[in-house]
Design an enzyme around this catalytic site. Sequence first.
Site, mmCIF file in Angstrom:
data_model
loop_
_atom_site.group_PDB
_atom_site.id
_atom_site.type_symbol
_atom_site.label_atom_id
_atom_site.label_comp_id
_atom_site.label_asym_id
_atom_site.label_seq_id
_atom_site.Cartn_x
_atom_site.Cartn_y
_atom_site.Cartn_z
ATOM 1 N N MET A 95 1.035 -1.349 -0.027
ATOM 2 C CA MET A 95 -0.081 0.017 -0.024
ATOM 3 C C MET A 95 0.768 1.160 0.021
ATOM 4 S SD MET A 95 -3.209 -1.123 0.629
ATOM 5 C CE MET A 95 -3.866 -2.629 1.104
ATOM 6 N N THR A 96 0.497 2.281 -0.777
ATOM 7 C CA THR A 96 1.186 3.439 -0.576
ATOM 8 C C THR A 96 0.185 4.504 0.325
ATOM 9 O OG1 THR A 96 1.940 3.495 -3.179
ATOM 10 C CG2 THR A 96 1.842 5.478 -1.925
ATOM 11 N N GLY A 140 1.619 -1.196 3.629
ATOM 12 C CA GLY A 140 1.017 -2.650 3.312
ATOM 13 C C GLY A 140 1.539 -3.418 4.322
ATOM 14 N N GLY A 166 2.320 -6.957 4.167
ATOM 15 C CA GLY A 166 3.009 -7.835 3.569
ATOM 16 C C GLY A 166 4.566 -6.936 3.318
ATOM 17 N N ASN A 224 5.571 -4.404 4.776
ATOM 18 C CA ASN A 224 6.171 -3.896 6.128
ATOM 19 C C ASN A 224 6.819 -5.177 6.620
ATOM 20 O OD1 ASN A 224 5.121 -1.576 5.605
ATOM 21 N ND2 ASN A 224 3.305 -1.889 7.151
ATOM 22 N N GLY A 241 3.073 -4.369 14.738
ATOM 23 C CA GLY A 241 2.801 -6.081 14.726
ATOM 24 C C GLY A 241 3.481 -6.548 13.652
ATOM 25 N N ASP A 242 3.703 -5.639 12.323
ATOM 26 C CA ASP A 242 4.491 -6.084 11.231
ATOM 27 C C ASP A 242 5.989 -6.330 11.398
ATOM 28 O OD1 ASP A 242 2.044 -6.077 9.774
ATOM 29 O OD2 ASP A 242 2.519 -4.001 9.032
ATOM 30 N N GLY A 276 6.571 6.638 12.243
ATOM 31 C CA GLY A 276 6.169 6.070 11.010
ATOM 32 C C GLY A 276 6.389 4.552 11.113
HETATM 33 N N1 LIG Z 1 3.669 0.380 23.573
HETATM 34 C C1 LIG Z 1 4.469 -0.881 23.427
HETATM 35 N N2 LIG Z 1 5.559 -0.925 24.143
HETATM 36 C C2 LIG Z 1 6.332 -1.896 24.032
HETATM 37 N N3 LIG Z 1 6.331 -2.740 23.125
HETATM 38 C C3 LIG Z 1 5.179 -2.660 22.145
HETATM 39 C C4 LIG Z 1 4.084 -1.522 22.303
HETATM 40 N N4 LIG Z 1 3.334 -1.527 21.646
HETATM 41 C C5 LIG Z 1 3.625 -2.779 20.609
HETATM 42 N N5 LIG Z 1 5.002 -3.583 21.200
HETATM 43 C C6 LIG Z 1 5.459 -4.813 20.749
HETATM 44 O O1 LIG Z 1 4.886 -5.037 19.372
HETATM 45 C C7 LIG Z 1 4.154 -6.123 19.357
HETATM 46 C C8 LIG Z 1 2.999 -6.071 18.293
HETATM 47 O O2 LIG Z 1 2.125 -5.172 18.610
HETATM 48 P P1 LIG Z 1 0.615 -5.204 18.638
HETATM 49 O O3 LIG Z 1 0.147 -3.734 18.970
HETATM 50 O O4 LIG Z 1 0.132 -6.223 19.098
HETATM 51 O O5 LIG Z 1 0.354 -5.287 17.055
HETATM 52 P P2 LIG Z 1 -0.531 -4.585 16.071
HETATM 53 O O6 LIG Z 1 0.471 -3.576 15.274
HETATM 54 O O7 LIG Z 1 -0.910 -5.567 15.093
HETATM 55 O O8 LIG Z 1 -1.451 -4.077 16.791
HETATM 56 C C9 LIG Z 1 3.784 -6.366 20.773
HETATM 57 O O9 LIG Z 1 3.841 -7.877 20.990
HETATM 58 C C10 LIG Z 1 5.022 -5.753 21.419
HETATM 59 O O10 LIG Z 1 6.045 -6.710 21.525
#
Ligand SMILES: Nc1ncnc2c1ncn2[C@@H]1O[C@H](COP(=O)(O)OP(=O)(O)O)[C@@H](O)[C@H]1O
Length: 319
Positions: A16-17, A44, A46, A48, A264-265, A302
């Site tokens: 995705m852009t 996007g 994938g 990422n 998450g990515d 970002g």
């Molecule tokens: N505020 C935070 N402090 C420390 N680690 C974080 C934080 N937010 C996310 N993470 C890390 O990133 C991982 C994925 O974050 P999450 O928010 O569950 O994914 P998504 O981006 O899919 O919502 C978490 O398991 C954690 O390890």
Amino acid sequence: MTLHQQADIVVLGSFMTDVVSYVSHLPRVGETLCGSKLAICCGGKGANQAVSATRLGANTAIIGKLGNDSFGKSYLDALKKEQIITDFVGLTSEALTGLAQIIVEDSGQNSIVIVPGANNYLTTQDVNNSKATFVKAKVMLSVLEIPRETVLTGLKLANELGVFTILNAAPAVENLEKDFYELADIFCVNETEAEMLIGQPVTNHDEALSAAHCLMGKGCKKHVLVTLGKHGALLLSRNDKDGFLDPVSVTAPEVKAIDTTGAGDCFLGALAYFLAYHPDFPLSKAVVNSCRVASKSVQKAGTQTSFPYKQELECDLFV
Ligand SMILES: Nc1ncnc2c1ncn2[C@@H]1O[C@H](COP(=O)(O)OP(=O)(O)O)[C@@H](O)[C@H]1O
Ligand SMILES: *[C@@H]1O[C@H](CO)[C@@H](O)[C@H](O)[C@H]1NC(C)=O
Ligand SMILES: *[C@@H]1O[C@H](CO)[C@@H](O)[C@H](O)[C@H]1NC(C)=O
Ligand SMILES: *[C@@H]1O[C@H](CO)[C@@H](O)[C@H](O)[C@H]1NC(C)=O
């Protein structure tokens, strides 16, 4: 020559852009607003994830579809700059490159419109044509921002060839056919995605554990992983009899979060990296380390721009 480069990680995924406008408040119906800033970035799920794995040092190929347009062409250049193997990235004239229009107001609230565009034209045929890249791969990672039958074809192919599969069931969907659960070695979701699939709230480790059991009940054969933002992640694995190993609750390092988009990515790309390059690590260690990598990314603004390079990380992650 990327043509002869062998990928250890194959990402079957999306591009995705991201076009981000910054405004004082979100526009009301019919309102025209003047924004203060514009940013155009590569996104996007994938892509990422592929960027995250590559920055840790993984040889990563992405299978995906861009539009035959200026966004698509500059995305392709960006992937090459990241040293991602792009032999199986197609350009289509059927639709424009996937786009996410993001509006962010000063308070930090946002609204987003996603048009998958070219991502919808990634076909099972494209996966079949990329079989060569699966043959020697160690890990395949896929997401749901592309057609479901394409994801299934990839999961089946990976299973046939003995490639370890990670399915990130994102974005959130309400229903997923049994095959998706059964063909994923690791089925990974965040809180929102888990809630949508099981119809129950998931906000902490206890709820994540019951969600994981519920997802196991839907067909997962090996591992379920629920990421919990600042709370870390929960891993539930089957044992080799009829039961489960003790669940592993991983806490994320306490950090000052600036921007959690893409965490998450970043986590999933890191997980694929640790599985492919440190097969001696127990899965729980790979998850702990991936949480540590993702926690770096939330301390920078970002999405892809916030993903760390190997040299920025503590050495003990890699031994
Ligand atoms: N505020 C935070 N402090 C420390 N680690 C974080 C934080 N937010 C996310 N993470 C890390 O990133 C991982 C994925 O974050 P999450 O928010 O569950 O994914 P998504 O981006 O899919 O919502 C978490 O398991 C954690 O390890
Ligand atoms: C992309 O568009 C150009 C014209 O702008 C055309 O020459 C080329 O064949 C197209 N490629 C694909 C893969 O559709
Ligand atoms: C892709 O390969 C699978 C498995 O070999 C096959 O069932 C399917 O028909 C193929 N799809 C296309 C479009 O070629
Ligand atoms: C989970 O990921 C989705 C994208 O699939 C995102 O919209 C959502 O905000 C995430 N949930 C949490 C709790 O971070």
